[in-house]
Write an enzyme that holds these catalytic residues in place. Structure first.
Site, short mmCIF file in Angstrom:
data_model
loop_
_atom_site.label_atom_id
_atom_site.label_comp_id
_atom_site.label_asym_id
_atom_site.label_seq_id
_atom_site.Cartn_x
_atom_site.Cartn_y
_atom_site.Cartn_z
N PHE A 151 0.86 -1.19 0.00
CA PHE A 151 0.00 0.00 0.00
C PHE A 151 0.89 1.24 0.00
O PHE A 151 1.78 1.35 0.84
CB PHE A 151 -0.93 0.02 1.22
CG PHE A 151 -1.88 1.19 1.17
CD1 PHE A 151 -3.01 1.15 0.36
CD2 PHE A 151 -1.63 2.35 1.88
CE1 PHE A 151 -3.88 2.24 0.28
CE2 PHE A 151 -2.48 3.45 1.81
CZ PHE A 151 -3.61 3.38 1.01
N ASP A 236 9.22 2.36 1.70
CA ASP A 236 8.06 3.11 2.20
C ASP A 236 7.92 2.76 3.69
O ASP A 236 7.45 1.70 4.04
CB ASP A 236 6.80 2.70 1.43
CG ASP A 236 5.56 3.42 1.92
OD1 ASP A 236 5.61 4.03 3.01
OD2 ASP A 236 4.53 3.37 1.23
N LYS A 271 2.87 9.92 8.76
CA LYS A 271 2.15 9.40 9.94
C LYS A 271 2.78 9.89 11.25
O LYS A 271 2.69 11.05 11.58
CB LYS A 271 2.08 7.87 9.86
CG LYS A 271 1.07 7.42 8.78
CD LYS A 271 0.68 5.98 8.96
CE LYS A 271 -0.30 5.48 7.93
NZ LYS A 271 -1.68 5.68 8.27
#
Ligand code: PLP
Length: 431
Positions: A151, A236, A271
């Site tokens: 993702f 990522d 995040k």
């Protein structure tokens, strides 16, 4: 008087609303692109949040791995107030001291290189895609290989990079140049490389698809493949990064017992970097740091003094309170206890896995009581946990994730287990 009391008094004058009124406003005025749970959350403190009816929940979701210090942390509240009284925003047409400080701090935690600031994980990954395209441009190389079940965000290129069909549906034609191969499979990757390939992008811990950790051999093999084929190795770390794994980035944790000093070529972050304040970034290794030259990439809100001040303070607190060690300790505690639970209820629990405070609880997909609903087992279990006063995050169809604040205490972890245990026991009894 507490800082929070001062702030309470200056809140905008919005009339108190019931949960039904809030749902009504969303139904009428908010784009329905999210499938939301019913909860209407109003305030938080530490690892707990409260809904508009005053009901308390232990937050083991932390905003999907965002609120690294929990809610209303006094030092974050203070830095937000102090910095916003000084300077919230300046354009990237100018310099600001805090952006330089945060970049230096991130470089110190990874390896020599430079940092670009943005606002979200998808935007950080967009930066990586552009870096890879620019890097391969002169040789006509533009392909990026990513993993099945990965993702990478919801922008057009993000969904093209993501290895899950469901996020792409209806948005065709896809941005060209992305290919997906099975995760943790070096041979599949080797076969997928062509003369057009510019980069490989993986999450060292796949999050959205249910917490799958890369093996050390895979990460080491990726570096080797990239070196042999002159490709960029991109990680990522949006969900797994920023000490959640017990090290700054999860690949550092995965490889810590190996005798290798693996350095990727670029890393996407967001995040929990801002603990709830929106900030994203990518780090790029020194030898590729000027691939994106002046005028080639930008973001109006990237690296504001306010965002950087918050991120710096978060790093201060994490380091001062050694929250990386806490993430390991609490993660191991959860995993040990949940594995014991899965031994007791093998009909319900299939596997417990994870790294630090990034834990996946995989349920048996055919637990009878969960099969005759339109909702996936994961959603139904998250709903049952809400009723038990615990917030968690669904992943795939039958996994739930625990991604709590890094300063979660042992008592709070035990509180969480007291919520999860009876839900598992009830599923076993009802099935
Ligand atoms: N990359 C990973 C690994 C993620 O988990 C996410 C979000 O869940 C993203 C990228 C996208 O981040 P954002 O929602 O901040 O754009």
């Amino acid at each position: 008087m507490k800082m929070a009391d001062n702030i309470q008094r200056s809140m905008p004058n919005v009339q108190r609303q019931s949960a039904e009124q809030v749902h009504g406003a969303f139904e009428k005025f908010v784009v329905p692109s999210y499938a939301r749970f019913d909860l209407v959350l109003e305030r938080g403190e530490g690892s707990y949040v409260w809904d508009v009816d005053g009901r308390r929940y232990l937050d083991l979701a932390a905003g999907i791995a965002v609120c690294s210090l929990g809610h209303a942390h006094p030092e974050i509240t203070r830095i937000l107030c102090e910095q916003s009284a000084k300077l919230i925003h300046v354009s990237n047409l100018y310099y600001n001291e805090l952006q330089g400080c945060l970049a230096r701090r991130i470089v110190g935690l990874i390896a020599p290189g430079r940092v670009f600031f943005c606002n979200s994980g998808a935007e950080a990954n967009e930066g990586l895609f552009k870096l890879a395209r620019k890097f391969g441009h002169e040789q006509g190389r533009y392909e990026i290989i990513t993993a099945v079940d990965s993702f990478h965000g919801r922008t057009l290129a993000g969904i093209a990079a993501t290895g899950q069909e469901k996020v792409k549906k209806g948005f065709e034609p896809a941005v060209a140049g992305f290919k997906h191969v099975p995760f943790n499979d070096l041979e599949a990757l080797r076969r997928a490389i062509t003369t057009q390939t510019a980069a490989i992008l993986v999450e060292p811990v796949q999050g959205e698809s249910g917490i799958t950790v890369a093996t050390p051999e895979y990460l080491i093999g990726l570096r080797k493949l990239c070196d042999e084929n002159k490709l960029l190795l991109l990680f990522d770390e949006v969900q797994a990064g920023h000490f959640r794994s017990g090290r700054f980035q999860s690949w550092q944790r995965i490889l810590e017992d190996q005798q290798v000093d693996l350095v990727p070529d670029a890393v996407a972050m967001a995040k929990s970097l801002g603990g709830g304040f929106p900030i994203g970034a990518f780090w790029v290794r020194e030898q590729f740091a000027t691939v994106l030259s002046p005028g080639s990439h930008a973001s109006t809100f990237g690296g504001t003094p306010l965002g950087c001040a918050v991120a710096l303070r978060i790093l201060d607190v994490i380091e001062r309170e050694n929250l990386a060690a806490n993430a390991r300790r609490m993660g191991e505690f959860f995993i040990t206890e949940l594995k014991a639970l899965s031994k007791r209820y093998p009909k319900v629990l299939r596997e417990i896995r994870g790294l630090g405070l990034m834990i996946g609880i995989e349920f048996e997909p055919k637990v009878a009581v969960l099969t005759d609903s339109k909702l996936s087992p994961a959603i139904q279990i998250v709903n049952r946990l809400h009723a038990a006063g615990v917030l968690t995050v669904p992943a795939a169809t039958s996994v739930i994730r625990l991604l709590p604040p890094l300063n979660l205490s042992r008592n709070e972890a035990e509180d969480g287990l007291r919520g999860i245990g009876p839900v598992v026991e009830a599923l076993n009894r009802e099935s």
